[in-house]
Design a protein around this motif. Structure first.
Motif, mmCIF file in Angstrom:
data_model
loop_
_atom_site.group_PDB
_atom_site.id
_atom_site.type_symbol
_atom_site.label_atom_id
_atom_site.label_comp_id
_atom_site.label_asym_id
_atom_site.label_seq_id
_atom_site.Cartn_x
_atom_site.Cartn_y
_atom_site.Cartn_z
ATOM 1 N N LYS A 100 35.369 -10.833 38.370
ATOM 2 C CA LYS A 100 35.273 -12.024 39.215
ATOM 3 C C LYS A 100 35.593 -13.292 38.440
ATOM 4 N N MET A 101 35.134 -13.363 37.201
ATOM 5 C CA MET A 101 35.416 -14.549 36.386
ATOM 6 C C MET A 101 36.908 -14.657 36.069
ATOM 7 N N MET A 159 34.569 -18.485 43.386
ATOM 8 C CA MET A 159 34.438 -17.121 42.903
ATOM 9 C C MET A 159 33.702 -17.096 41.561
ATOM 10 N N CYS A 160 33.983 -18.061 40.698
ATOM 11 C CA CYS A 160 33.286 -18.137 39.418
ATOM 12 C C CYS A 160 31.796 -18.430 39.601
ATOM 13 N N THR A 161 31.471 -19.318 40.527
ATOM 14 C CA THR A 161 30.061 -19.639 40.727
ATOM 15 C C THR A 161 29.301 -18.475 41.362
ATOM 16 N N THR A 162 29.936 -17.709 42.237
ATOM 17 C CA THR A 162 29.253 -16.532 42.790
ATOM 18 C C THR A 162 29.066 -15.464 41.717
ATOM 19 N N ALA A 163 30.034 -15.346 40.811
ATOM 20 C CA ALA A 163 29.873 -14.375 39.722
ATOM 21 C C ALA A 163 28.729 -14.784 38.817
ATOM 22 N N LEU A 164 28.574 -16.077 38.572
ATOM 23 C CA LEU A 164 27.491 -16.539 37.696
ATOM 24 C C LEU A 164 26.129 -16.447 38.364
#
Length: 68
Positions: free
Chosen positions: A7-8, A60-65
């Motif tokens: 995802k990142m 997408m990066c914030t959901t992965a984090l």
């Protein structure tokens, strides 16, 4: 761990693609003077349309984090 990395990577790739497409789009628009005048008169939000890819990548990066 693996879905987090995927995802990142996809998120960062989308952000980079959004910036590259946005810069190319603005360069194309301002390269054709008549085109940019028409866009600014009739559809100003269209000028920054490709930058939406960067927002999707950031999301997408914030959901992965937040999930890990």
């Amino acid at each position: 761990m693996i879905p987090f990395l995927i995802k990142m990577i996809i998120g960062i790739a989308l952000m980079i693609a959004g910036v590259v497409a946005g810069v190319a789009w603005i360069g194309f628009c301002f390269g054709s003077v008549i085109g940019v005048i028409l866009i600014l008169i009739f559809a100003p939000p269209l000028l920054f349309a490709p930058f939406g890819l960067s927002i999707m990548g950031l999301a997408m990066c914030t959901t992965a984090l937040s999930r890990d």
